[in-house]
Design a protein around this motif. Structure first.
Motif, PDB file in Angstrom:
ATOM      1  N   UNK A  11      -1.444   3.711  -6.439  1.00 48.31           N
ATOM      2  CA  UNK A  11      -2.890   3.482  -6.567  1.00 48.31           C
ATOM      3  C   UNK A  11      -3.138   2.029  -6.181  1.00 48.31           C
ATOM      4  N   UNK A  12      -4.189   1.773  -5.442  1.00 52.82           N
ATOM      5  CA  UNK A  12      -4.538   0.383  -5.118  1.00 52.82           C
ATOM      6  C   UNK A  12      -4.923  -0.347  -6.403  1.00 52.82           C
ATOM      7  N   UNK A  13      -4.414  -1.571  -6.569  1.00 56.46           N
ATOM      8  CA  UNK A  13      -4.822  -2.352  -7.740  1.00 56.46           C
ATOM      9  C   UNK A  13      -5.507  -3.634  -7.267  1.00 56.46           C
ATOM     10  N   UNK A  14      -6.197  -4.332  -8.158  1.00 58.83           N
ATOM     11  CA  UNK A  14      -7.016  -5.465  -7.722  1.00 58.83           C
ATOM     12  C   UNK A  14      -6.271  -6.781  -7.534  1.00 58.83           C
ATOM     13  N   UNK A  15      -4.945  -6.736  -7.511  1.00 58.03           N
ATOM     14  CA  UNK A  15      -4.165  -7.968  -7.359  1.00 58.03           C
ATOM     15  C   UNK A  15      -4.619  -8.747  -6.113  1.00 58.03           C
ATOM     16  N   UNK A  16      -4.781 -10.054  -6.292  1.00 60.39           N
ATOM     17  CA  UNK A  16      -5.327 -10.882  -5.203  1.00 60.39           C
ATOM     18  C   UNK A  16      -4.443 -10.893  -3.965  1.00 60.39           C
ATOM     19  N   UNK A  17      -3.130 -10.820  -4.181  1.00 56.84           N
ATOM     20  CA  UNK A  17      -2.223 -10.831  -3.035  1.00 56.84           C
ATOM     21  C   UNK A  17      -2.086  -9.443  -2.422  1.00 56.84           C
ATOM     22  N   UNK A  52      -1.285  -1.153 -14.432  1.00 52.85           N
ATOM     23  CA  UNK A  52      -0.103  -0.437 -14.934  1.00 52.85           C
ATOM     24  C   UNK A  52      -0.204   0.998 -14.407  1.00 52.85           C
ATOM     25  N   UNK A  53       0.861   1.489 -13.820  1.00 57.24           N
ATOM     26  CA  UNK A  53       0.866   2.858 -13.310  1.00 57.24           C
ATOM     27  C   UNK A  53       1.436   3.781 -14.386  1.00 57.24           C
ATOM     28  N   UNK A  54       0.631   4.751 -14.799  1.00 53.69           N
ATOM     29  CA  UNK A  54       1.040   5.701 -15.833  1.00 53.69           C
ATOM     30  C   UNK A  54       1.221   7.067 -15.178  1.00 53.69           C
ATOM     31  N   UNK A  55       2.462   7.550 -15.196  1.00 56.79           N
ATOM     32  CA  UNK A  55       2.775   8.844 -14.581  1.00 56.79           C
ATOM     33  C   UNK A  55       3.393   9.753 -15.640  1.00 56.79           C
ATOM     34  N   UNK A  56       2.897  10.969 -15.714  1.00 64.25           N
ATOM     35  CA  UNK A  56       3.487  11.978 -16.589  1.00 64.25           C
ATOM     36  C   UNK A  56       4.020  13.094 -15.709  1.00 64.25           C
ATOM     37  N   UNK A  57       5.181  13.608 -16.080  1.00 66.36           N
ATOM     38  CA  UNK A  57       5.732  14.703 -15.296  1.00 66.36           C
ATOM     39  C   UNK A  57       6.841  15.396 -16.056  1.00 66.36           C
ATOM     40  N   UNK A  67       0.843  -1.195   0.000  1.00 66.82           N
ATOM     41  CA  UNK A  67       0.000   0.000   0.000  1.00 66.82           C
ATOM     42  C   UNK A  67       0.882   1.250   0.000  1.00 66.82           C
ATOM     43  N   UNK A  68       0.227   2.411   0.014  1.00 67.01           N
ATOM     44  CA  UNK A  68       0.965   3.676  -0.005  1.00 67.01           C
ATOM     45  C   UNK A  68       1.756   3.882   1.293  1.00 67.01           C
ATOM     46  N   UNK A  69       1.178   3.404   2.404  1.00 60.55           N
ATOM     47  CA  UNK A  69       1.813   3.616   3.720  1.00 60.55           C
ATOM     48  C   UNK A  69       3.209   3.009   3.790  1.00 60.55           C
ATOM     49  N   UNK A  70       3.417   1.839   3.175  1.00 56.10           N
ATOM     50  CA  UNK A  70       4.753   1.216   3.250  1.00 56.10           C
ATOM     51  C   UNK A  70       5.779   2.053   2.480  1.00 56.10           C
ATOM     52  N   UNK A  71       5.333   2.679   1.382  1.00 58.14           N
ATOM     53  CA  UNK A  71       6.248   3.541   0.628  1.00 58.14           C
ATOM     54  C   UNK A  71       6.542   4.822   1.409  1.00 58.14           C
ATOM     55  N   UNK A  72       5.532   5.326   2.117  1.00 56.58           N
ATOM     56  CA  UNK A  72       5.755   6.513   2.942  1.00 56.58           C
ATOM     57  C   UNK A  72       6.711   6.205   4.101  1.00 56.58           C
ATOM     58  N   UNK A  73       6.600   4.988   4.638  1.00 56.87           N
ATOM     59  CA  UNK A  73       7.566   4.557   5.669  1.00 56.87           C
ATOM     60  C   UNK A  73       8.973   4.426   5.067  1.00 56.87           C
ATOM     61  N   UNK A  74       9.044   3.907   3.848  1.00 53.20           N
ATOM     62  CA  UNK A  74      10.340   3.696   3.187  1.00 53.20           C
ATOM     63  C   UNK A  74      11.074   5.019   2.966  1.00 53.20           C
TER      64      UNK A  74
END
Length: 324
Positions: free
Chosen positions: A108-114, A152-157, A85-92
């Motif tokens: 973004x949350x995705x529907x992966x079963x795991x 798939x995460x699509x980021x533009x910047x 989730x996002x929280x683990x990346x914020x901790x990282x």
């Protein structure tokens, strides 16, 4: 002759773009919506706060060193896979070696079963995000039911005022056999192609970077025939040998982790970024240093057994040179 030591100057115009599969970066809380039961304090793996914090510290150490040898700084952009989730990346990004780098986090949350997703870390001083979205990958299993996998995460910047599109991937696994599941990874490649088409319709000269754990090697059909095309370049192809890769399975090296980019990164123009070099970040501290698995990635778990390492994958990276 001068006896002064020779120090190679770091190239401040080099920026590292990297990708790293973090091997099951789960927090220690139970999420009732995902299959995270293996990564809880009372599970067989005994995944507790101490182990979680140790892993975060180790990953932060590894990330801060990717590409440092020539650029003198941590990655400007880092795609990641296998995060809960996002929280683990914020901790990282709050760990000792990353806290002063001012990383932003996209997830973004995705529907992966795991319950494992992809994400992106970026240094806010260098990269300004203008758009981010999660693009679902629809693949079916043998029974005609949807196989819930990572989006798939699509980021533009803007990387120092130059627009760049980044697609972060974690393609369906080979768990049921590489050949039996190949169609799923071909579908993932084709979905990337759809996004690329969407981007280039609006801007034919768009600069695009595709990165991820493809669960396929550079020479496999999904990557070579369905993703690359005439308009993209895969620098990872020449890095994959019998002796080197990003993960090792049954004594064979695979290079599933790849960074691919549009051919216009080969152009040298003022105010733009061009491709300089690609590599696997496999420094010795990321490897098992002795015994029968010597030289392989020093991972957190081997089977159910806690090893206390970094990840079962090595990161990959490219250097981009900024032309002032």
């Amino acid at each position: 002759m001068s006896s002064k030591p020779y120090f190679k100057k770091k190239d401040t115009n080099l920026h590292t773009i990297a990708f790293y599969n973090l091997e099951n970066l789960f927090d220690t809380k139970d999420d009732p919506n995902t299959l995270d039961d293996d990564f809880l304090p009372d599970s067989e793996k005994r995944w507790n706060k101490k182990r979680y914090e140790k892993k975060l510290f180790k990953l932060g150490t590894a990330i801060s060193n990717i590409g440092f040898a020539k650029s003198g700084k941590a990655p400007v952009i880092l795609g990641v896979a296998e995060v809960e989730n996002k929280a683990v990346l914020e901790d990282l990004v709050k760990t000792k070696h990353l806290i002063h780098k001012n990383y932003g986090v996209i997830h973004h949350e995705s529907p992966d079963e795991r319950g494992i997703d992809v994400g992106l870390l970026y240094q806010k001083e260098k990269f300004t995000v203008t758009h981010s979205e999660s693009v679902p990958l629809l693949v079916m299993n043998d029974h005609g039911e949807r196989d819930f996998t990572r989006d798939i995460l699509w980021v533009t910047g803007e990387l120092q005022n130059e627009e760049i599109h980044i697609l972060v991937n974690h393609w369906p696994s080979r768990r049921d056999g590489a050949e039996l599941t190949a169609y799923k990874r071909i579908a993932a490649a084709e979905k990337n192609r759809e996004i690329i088409h969407q981007i280039t319709e609006k801007d034919p000269n768009a600069k695009i970077i595709i990165m991820g754990d493809f669960n396929d090697d550079p020479n496999n059909e999904s990557v070579k025939q369905h993703l690359i095309g005439h308009d993209f370049y895969n620098p990872m192809e020449r890095l994959h040998t019998r002796f080197r890769g990003t993960l090792n399975y049954k004594n064979q090296w695979n290079l599933f982790d790849q960074i691919i980019f549009s051919n216009n990164f080969h152009k040298f123009e003022k105010g733009t970024h061009s491709f300089a070099e690609a590599n696997i970040f496999d420094d010795s501290f990321l490897k098992i240093y002795k015994g029968r698995y010597k030289g392989k990635p020093f991972r957190t778990y081997a089977g159910g057994k806690y090893k206390g390492g970094y990840s079962d994958h090595f990161p990959v990276y490219i250097y981009l040179k900024h032309h002032m």
